[in-house]
Motif scaffolding. Structure first.
Motif, PDB file in Angstrom:
ATOM      1  N   UNK A 232       2.571   1.152  -2.422  1.00 62.30           N
ATOM      2  CA  UNK A 232       2.792  -0.207  -2.901  1.00 62.30           C
ATOM      3  C   UNK A 232       2.384  -1.158  -1.780  1.00 62.30           C
ATOM      4  N   UNK A 233       1.520  -2.119  -2.073  1.00 63.84           N
ATOM      5  CA  UNK A 233       0.977  -3.029  -1.065  1.00 63.84           C
ATOM      6  C   UNK A 233       1.517  -4.440  -1.265  1.00 63.84           C
ATOM      7  N   UNK A 234       1.764  -5.126  -0.139  1.00 68.61           N
ATOM      8  CA  UNK A 234       2.190  -6.520  -0.184  1.00 68.61           C
ATOM      9  C   UNK A 234       1.366  -7.328   0.813  1.00 68.61           C
ATOM     10  N   UNK A 235       0.928  -8.507   0.363  1.00 70.98           N
ATOM     11  CA  UNK A 235       0.090  -9.392   1.167  1.00 70.98           C
ATOM     12  C   UNK A 235       0.676 -10.796   1.072  1.00 70.98           C
ATOM     13  N   UNK A 236       1.131 -11.327   2.211  1.00 74.38           N
ATOM     14  CA  UNK A 236       1.796 -12.631   2.206  1.00 74.38           C
ATOM     15  C   UNK A 236       0.868 -13.805   2.015  1.00 74.38           C
ATOM     16  N   UNK A 237      -0.441 -13.599   2.065  1.00 69.24           N
ATOM     17  CA  UNK A 237      -1.408 -14.693   1.894  1.00 69.24           C
ATOM     18  C   UNK A 237      -2.104 -14.599   0.539  1.00 69.24           C
ATOM     19  N   UNK A 238      -2.667 -13.449   0.245  1.00 67.38           N
ATOM     20  CA  UNK A 238      -3.471 -13.298  -0.970  1.00 67.38           C
ATOM     21  C   UNK A 238      -2.784 -12.471  -2.053  1.00 67.38           C
ATOM     22  N   UNK A 239      -1.545 -12.074  -1.826  1.00 64.84           N
ATOM     23  CA  UNK A 239      -0.855 -11.277  -2.824  1.00 64.84           C
ATOM     24  C   UNK A 239      -0.559 -12.040  -4.102  1.00 64.84           C
ATOM     25  N   UNK A 240      -0.376 -11.297  -5.186  1.00 62.88           N
ATOM     26  CA  UNK A 240      -0.128 -11.896  -6.498  1.00 62.88           C
ATOM     27  C   UNK A 240       0.880 -11.005  -7.231  1.00 62.88           C
ATOM     28  N   UNK A 241       2.044 -11.562  -7.533  1.00 56.98           N
ATOM     29  CA  UNK A 241       3.107 -10.768  -8.147  1.00 56.98           C
ATOM     30  C   UNK A 241       2.803 -10.360  -9.584  1.00 56.98           C
ATOM     31  N   UNK A 242       1.737 -10.901 -10.166  1.00 55.81           N
ATOM     32  CA  UNK A 242       1.377 -10.488 -11.528  1.00 55.81           C
ATOM     33  C   UNK A 242       0.490  -9.235 -11.515  1.00 55.81           C
TER      34      UNK A 242
ATOM     35  N   UNK B 120      -0.481  -5.202 -10.025  1.00 53.22           N
ATOM     36  CA  UNK B 120       0.311  -3.970 -10.058  1.00 53.22           C
ATOM     37  C   UNK B 120       0.793  -3.525  -8.677  1.00 53.22           C
ATOM     38  N   UNK B 121       0.282  -4.148  -7.601  1.00 56.31           N
ATOM     39  CA  UNK B 121       0.742  -3.817  -6.257  1.00 56.31           C
ATOM     40  C   UNK B 121       0.303  -2.465  -5.752  1.00 56.31           C
ATOM     41  N   UNK B 122      -0.636  -1.812  -6.399  1.00 60.14           N
ATOM     42  CA  UNK B 122      -0.966  -0.421  -6.047  1.00 60.14           C
ATOM     43  C   UNK B 122      -2.170  -0.290  -5.126  1.00 60.14           C
ATOM     44  N   UNK B 123      -2.880  -1.371  -4.852  1.00 61.86           N
ATOM     45  CA  UNK B 123      -4.019  -1.343  -3.933  1.00 61.86           C
ATOM     46  C   UNK B 123      -3.988  -2.616  -3.086  1.00 61.86           C
ATOM     47  N   UNK B 124      -4.678  -2.650  -1.953  1.00 54.98           N
ATOM     48  CA  UNK B 124      -4.755  -3.903  -1.185  1.00 54.98           C
ATOM     49  C   UNK B 124      -5.329  -5.060  -1.999  1.00 54.98           C
ATOM     50  N   UNK B 125      -6.260  -4.765  -2.910  1.00 51.78           N
ATOM     51  CA  UNK B 125      -6.863  -5.823  -3.718  1.00 51.78           C
ATOM     52  C   UNK B 125      -5.918  -6.351  -4.785  1.00 51.78           C
ATOM     53  N   UNK B 126      -4.899  -5.540  -5.155  1.00 45.99           N
ATOM     54  CA  UNK B 126      -3.955  -5.973  -6.195  1.00 45.99           C
ATOM     55  C   UNK B 126      -2.531  -6.045  -5.624  1.00 45.99           C
ATOM     56  N   UNK B 127      -2.441  -6.442  -4.360  1.00 47.38           N
ATOM     57  CA  UNK B 127      -1.152  -6.454  -3.663  1.00 47.38           C
ATOM     58  C   UNK B 127      -0.214  -7.509  -4.238  1.00 47.38           C
ATOM     59  N   UNK B 128       1.085  -7.222  -4.136  1.00 45.54           N
ATOM     60  CA  UNK B 128       2.111  -8.211  -4.470  1.00 45.54           C
ATOM     61  C   UNK B 128       2.270  -9.204  -3.319  1.00 45.54           C
ATOM     62  N   UNK B 129       2.946 -10.286  -3.622  1.00 44.55           N
ATOM     63  CA  UNK B 129       3.200 -11.312  -2.613  1.00 44.55           C
ATOM     64  C   UNK B 129       4.654 -11.315  -2.153  1.00 44.55           C
ATOM     65  N   UNK B 130       5.588 -10.910  -3.021  1.00 45.27           N
ATOM     66  CA  UNK B 130       7.018 -11.082  -2.744  1.00 45.27           C
ATOM     67  C   UNK B 130       7.700  -9.747  -2.476  1.00 45.27           C
TER      68      UNK B 130
END
Length: 511
Positions: free
Chosen positions: A30-40, A42-52
């Motif tokens: 599960x990946x999280x990115x505080x700048x480019x993350x998006x909670x919508x 799936x959080x499963x790759x750096x490109x689809x990382x969550x923010x929160x």
């Protein structure tokens, strides 16, 4: 032909099934990115990382799963994780990418920034943790590890965390506050920790304490201890209260930790010290350095406290602590069903330089003995320590080399053997009504009063005379008995006693 195609389909389906099984057994990321993350996403790759960080709440992490925070980014929120890995496939919470550690900062009025709850075989590492509220709040901490109606939480590791700016309460009775809080409780299922490791961390500007436990089972009539705790190679800095305090533990090892630059910010009602066990058995405190403790009460580098048996304090370096080098204490008024007192403490092969410099009066006066035995502790051994006591900073400073005073009772069966006591000014030994004290083979270099009979006493040492000629303050001339060790994920160096060198020193003294 149809039969052939059917076999092919079966084979492909089987291979896909095996591939899925292998991916699942490898664990999920599960990946999280505080700048480019998006909670919508799936959080499963750096490109689809969550923010929160809150996206992890409620996810039961399994063996081999990882939670990865992008470095050089900041997250505002609370991270709550529950994970149960295995010995070969732990759950890992870590950072990814390049740059500084990922920073997680809690919202205002948060009791913690990171919570690890009811987990086993989980590693939390390489994060920067902040919990700075708009005002101080009791029980606030940076990282909380909790076992609550869980059973035995095994193999939790906190590694290379940078925990700072946590403004809990400075008052212990209110609940205090800490960089790291370890909590075990539960009435339906008794809970404890086994093989908990806290290592390579930096804890800075945390109020009130650095690393402390809260156990529902500290009392001997409810005894359910945690086992095999290790706390090592951590830096504690600008923390005004207690440094490392295991509670309700058996076989804890506290080693290669540094506490320094303690600010004098606690209220006058508060007592605190460096590293010490409470309600623990078989604790070993070794190869640590504590300096500059300034708590209004106590303020020793080390302490063996009550409801403890077989505490060993060895190969530590203590200096410039206002309350002294070591406290050994026991409350004689505690219910015996709850506390078994303090028995079997061993203090050996430590070096204390310029401890006991208290300038502020306590309710008991300006008391700050280098060794303070308070209350009815039993069977204590103090041997082969170097206590180098420099000149008082002011004339009114109390600097008894040893005091054994009452806390609803006095110590019994305390042995002082083969220690080297050097004092630059006259000092005294105050044993009051303590009983069965034995002094044997100690060096008394300077002017001492109140020393009981010591048939093997030595009053001169050519070896130590040379040390004083090199540097009467002791800091440089005793450096040959110490090592420098890199700690806290490379953050700094600490000074600790060289085991081989101090043994050789005492052997040379006796020649």
């Amino acid at each position: 032909m149809k039969k052939y195609l059917l076999y092919v389909l079966y084979a492909v389906s089987f291979l896909l099934f095996i591939g899925c099984q292998r991916n699942e057994s490898a664990g999920k990321n599960y990946y999280l990115d505080g700048v480019n993350g998006d909670d919508t996403q799936d959080g499963r790759t750096p490109a689809t990382a969550w923010r929160s960080p809150e996206k992890l709440k409620g996810i039961e992490l399994q063996a081999g799963d990882s939670v990865l925070f992008k470095r050089s980014t900041t997250f505002t929120g609370i991270l709550e994780v529950t994970g149960n890995g295995t010995s070969g496939k732990p759950v890992v919470v870590d950072a990814y990418g390049g740059g500084a550690k990922s920073c997680i900062s809690a919202p205002d009025h948060s009791l913690y920034t990171v919570l690890v709850k009811n987990s086993s075989y989980l590693t939390l590492q390489n994060l920067d943790v902040v919990n700075q509220g708009s005002e101080s709040m009791p029980w606030r901490c940076g990282v909380k590890v909790s076992a609550d109606n869980y059973g035995v939480s095994r193999n939790i590791t906190l590694n290379a965390l940078n925990i700072h700016d946590v403004n809990g309460s400075r008052v212990k009775q209110e609940g205090g506050g800490s960089g790291i809080l370890i909590e075990n409780k539960g009435e339906q299922i008794l809970s404890s920790f086994d093989n908990l490791i806290i290592e390579n961390c930096v804890i800075r500007r945390c109020e009130r304490n650095a690393i402390i436990w809260s156990s529902a089972y500290w009392s001997r009539d409810k005894w359910n201890p945690s086992t095999n705790t290790i706390v090592r190679r951590n830096l504690i800095e600008e923390v005004p209260g207690d440094g490392i305090v295991p509670i309700g533990c058996v076989n804890a090892v506290i080693e290669y930790n540094l506490m320094r630059n303690c600010p004098a910010t606690l209220p006058d009602t508060e007592a605190a010290a460096g590293f010490w066990p409470w309600s623990c058995d078989n604790t070993i405190l070794q190869f640590n350095e504590v300096s500059d403790h300034k708590a209004p009460w106590d303020a020793q580098g080390f302490d063996s406290d009550y409801n403890c048996t077989n505490t060993t304090i060895r190969y530590n370096y203590s200096h410039d602590n206002e309350g002294g080098f070591v406290l050994i204490c026991n409350s004689g008024s505690t219910d015996p069903a709850m506390s078994i007192g303090n028995e079997g403490t061993v203090v050996c092969y430590n070096i204390s330089i310029n401890d006991a410099t208290r300038l502020q009066e306590t309710p008991s006066g300006y008391i700050s003995p280098t060794i303070y035995i308070l209350g009815p502790s039993k069977n204590t051994l103090v041997n082969n320590n170097i206590l180098h006591v420099n000149r008082k900073p002011e004339a009114w400073v109390d600097r008894s080399i040893i005091t054994a005073d009452s806390w609803d009772g006095y110590a019994d069966q305390t042995t002082f053997k083969d220690n080297l006591f050097y004092v630059a000014q006259p000092t005294e030994v105050r044993l009051y009504e303590s009983t069965n004290n034995l002094f044997t083979g100690n060096y008394y270099l300077g002017r001492f009063t109140g020393v009981p009979e010591d048939k093997e006493a030595r009053r001169r040492s050519a070896v130590y005379r040379d040390i004083l000629n090199q540097d009467p303050e002791g800091f440089n001339s005793l450096a040959s008995l110490m090592n420098k060790v890199t700690i806290a994920d490379g953050e700094t160096e600490m000074v600790t006693v060289n085991k081989e060198a101090i043994h050789a020193f005492f052997e040379k003294l006796d020649e």
